[in-house]
Design a protein around this motif. Sequence first.
Motif, PDB file in Angstrom:
ATOM      1  N   SER A  14      97.672  73.374  82.855  1.00 14.61           N
ATOM      2  CA  SER A  14      98.029  74.749  83.222  1.00 14.61           C
ATOM      3  C   SER A  14      97.670  74.962  84.684  1.00 14.61           C
ATOM      4  N   ASN A 101     102.606  84.861  70.675  1.00 15.54           N
ATOM      5  CA  ASN A 101     103.014  85.147  72.049  1.00 15.54           C
ATOM      6  C   ASN A 101     104.034  84.074  72.444  1.00 15.54           C
ATOM      7  N   VAL A 103     106.788  82.862  74.828  1.00 15.57           N
ATOM      8  CA  VAL A 103     107.369  83.076  76.159  1.00 15.57           C
ATOM      9  C   VAL A 103     108.891  82.893  76.152  1.00 15.57           C
ATOM     10  N   LEU A 175     106.842  87.797  84.223  1.00 13.92           N
ATOM     11  CA  LEU A 175     106.665  87.607  85.671  1.00 13.92           C
ATOM     12  C   LEU A 175     106.507  86.115  85.971  1.00 13.92           C
ATOM     13  N   PHE A 177     108.592  83.751  85.499  1.00  5.86           N
ATOM     14  CA  PHE A 177     109.456  82.867  84.699  1.00  5.86           C
ATOM     15  C   PHE A 177     110.901  83.074  85.138  1.00  5.86           C
ATOM     16  N   GLY A 204     101.904  89.764  82.268  1.00  3.34           N
ATOM     17  CA  GLY A 204     101.104  88.597  82.648  1.00  3.34           C
ATOM     18  C   GLY A 204     101.317  88.277  84.114  1.00  3.34           C
TER      19      GLY A 204
HETATM   20  N1  PMM Z   1     102.452  83.590  81.528  1.00  5.50           N
HETATM   21  C1  PMM Z   1     101.992  82.351  81.288  1.00  5.50           C
HETATM   22  C2  PMM Z   1     101.807  81.905  79.971  1.00  5.50           C
HETATM   23  N2  PMM Z   1     102.044  82.704  78.926  1.00  5.50           N
HETATM   24  N3  PMM Z   1     102.739  84.784  78.079  1.00  5.50           N
HETATM   25  C3  PMM Z   1     103.201  86.020  78.274  1.00  5.50           C
HETATM   26  N4  PMM Z   1     103.460  86.822  77.220  1.00  5.50           N
HETATM   27  N5  PMM Z   1     103.444  86.503  79.530  1.00  5.50           N
HETATM   28  C4  PMM Z   1     103.214  85.756  80.650  1.00  5.50           C
HETATM   29  O1  PMM Z   1     103.473  86.246  81.762  1.00  5.50           O
HETATM   30  C5  PMM Z   1     102.709  84.429  80.468  1.00  5.50           C
HETATM   31  C6  PMM Z   1     102.496  83.971  79.140  1.00  5.50           C
HETATM   32  C7  PMM Z   1     101.696  81.420  82.425  1.00  5.50           C
HETATM   33  O2  PMM Z   1     100.357  81.546  82.828  1.00  5.50           O
HETATM   34  P1  PMM Z   1      99.155  80.514  82.425  1.00  5.50           P
HETATM   35  O3  PMM Z   1      99.631  79.121  82.725  1.00  5.50           O
HETATM   36  O4  PMM Z   1      97.985  80.947  83.252  1.00  5.50           O
HETATM   37  O5  PMM Z   1      98.822  80.662  80.975  1.00  5.50           O
END
Ligand code: PMM
Length: 275
Positions: A14, A101, A103, A175, A177, A204
């Motif tokens: 990550s 959750n 994505v 955000l 993506f 996020g």
């Molecule tokens: N961003 C990341 C991962 N999961 N889930 C939701 N619902 N919204 C987000 O914006 C989101 C997510 C990417 O961030 P990370 O790698 O720090 O987890």
Amino acid sequence: MTQVMGIVNVTPDSFSDGGKYLDTAAAIRHGEQLAAQGADIVDVGGESTRPGAERVDAETEANRVVPVVRALVKAGITVSVDTMRASTAQAALSAGAHIINDVSGGLADPEMATVVSAHDCSWVLMHWRGHSATMQSATSYRDVTREVIAHLGERIDAVRSAGVRDEQIIVDPGLGFAKTAQHNWVLLAELDEFAQLGFPLLIGASRKSFLAALGTDRTVRPAPERDAASLAVSLYCARRDVWAVRVHDVAGTVDAFAVMSNIDAAGRLSPQLPG
Ligand code: PMM
């Protein structure tokens, strides 16, 4: 008050904390620590979604996530699971997870709606335009807010027809993506527009690259040095009645929200100044 969702990435890659919590015991400790700091929800993920990331196989993902979910649920913590795979969601829900959750907003796995509708859980539907390996080549919009809202509206209709109940649905503009930095700023500026969807909103922004180079010298800061900027977004979200913010720095966010509620409460108590 806006809820605080703390992040536990059980991944080697990550962008902000990759490798730190890959070990099950370290991930559980981190989740418990976030809850002790005041996180309302702990979000556990076993697959990185950073731009360019390759997918992990289903078994690896479930092996990373499920023991952590089970232990955190046992400790009385509200747990969400960051996954776009129905099999991982099913295993996590059986281990007691409360929120899926996703994505991909249900697009990555057609079975996800069936799994979610069979459980008493929430489902975060995020705006998504394809897997991490390719998403940054899909950043063209004429009106980003309108298109993201229209897409989420279509996803809501689709999952409802698949048997998912309204009280299960949470939406997220996603955000970073398939978005440029400017798209992220516009989506934040137009956040109130998302109220028309009629569902709780999750944001996020934490440590994402659009928050990396805000200083006068435009130096790109490493992820952990983006917490002040992330906090500014969280406070803004709290003022716009966002349901929850997904953050790395739980302690700082909880403190900042406490400051805001104390000021709000004191304002309500204080006598009106003579005009
Ligand atoms: N961003 C990341 C991962 N999961 N889930 C939701 N619902 N919204 C987000 O914006 C989101 C997510 C990417 O961030 P990370 O790698 O720090 O987890």
